[in-house]
Design a protein around this motif. Sequence first.
Motif, PDB file in Angstrom:
ATOM      1  N   CYS A  22       0.790  -1.140  -0.265  1.00  0.00           N
ATOM      2  CA  CYS A  22      -0.154  -0.124  -0.117  1.00  0.00           C
ATOM      3  C   CYS A  22       0.902   1.066  -0.107  1.00  0.00           C
ATOM      4  O   CYS A  22       0.518   2.340  -0.848  1.00  0.00           O
ATOM      5  N   ALA A  23       1.908   1.347   0.833  1.00  0.00           N
ATOM      6  CA  ALA A  23       2.804   2.481   0.748  1.00  0.00           C
ATOM      7  C   ALA A  23       3.479   2.691  -0.595  1.00  0.00           C
ATOM      8  O   ALA A  23       3.635   3.974  -0.655  1.00  0.00           O
ATOM      9  N   SER A  25       2.227   2.183  -3.583  1.00  0.00           N
ATOM     10  CA  SER A  25       1.174   2.175  -4.564  1.00  0.00           C
ATOM     11  C   SER A  25       1.204   3.549  -5.133  1.00  0.00           C
ATOM     12  O   SER A  25       1.625   4.679  -4.510  1.00  0.00           O
ATOM     13  N   ARG A  31      -2.096   4.351  -0.273  1.00  0.00           N
ATOM     14  CA  ARG A  31      -1.064   4.966   0.558  1.00  0.00           C
ATOM     15  C   ARG A  31      -1.841   5.338   1.908  1.00  0.00           C
ATOM     16  O   ARG A  31      -1.164   5.399   2.774  1.00  0.00           O
ATOM     17  N   ALA A  34      -1.827   2.648   4.538  1.00  0.00           N
ATOM     18  CA  ALA A  34      -0.727   2.003   4.897  1.00  0.00           C
ATOM     19  C   ALA A  34      -0.272   1.820   6.217  1.00  0.00           C
ATOM     20  O   ALA A  34       0.117   0.891   6.746  1.00  0.00           O
ATOM     21  N   GLN A  75      -1.553  11.114   7.484  1.00  0.00           N
ATOM     22  CA  GLN A  75      -2.558  10.598   6.633  1.00  0.00           C
ATOM     23  C   GLN A  75      -3.849  11.230   6.792  1.00  0.00           C
ATOM     24  O   GLN A  75      -4.852  11.656   6.192  1.00  0.00           O
TER      25      GLN A  75
END
Length: 79
Positions: A22-23, A25, A31, A34, A75
């Motif tokens: 995910c990080a 991507s 992200r 993640a 985030q």
Amino acid sequence: MNFKAICTQLGMALFGLTAMFCALSNDPAMRFWAPIIGLAGQPFWAAFAWKTKAWGMGVIVVAYSAVYVHGIWLQWGAA
């Protein structure tokens, strides 16, 4: 190897690899998740460190957890 050890190692692999996927991507939505996924995997790492008495790894677990919390703050705090 017993069932508990297998589950611990599967949890370590599943959450760790998924968080990295995910990080890295290109999709911002992936992200976004993640650090949550990475933090969710930390109990598996902590259990492994405790069981194997790998105290250095325990310190790394605390450090990674702090980094994931910081990532969540970045985030989700900006959302």
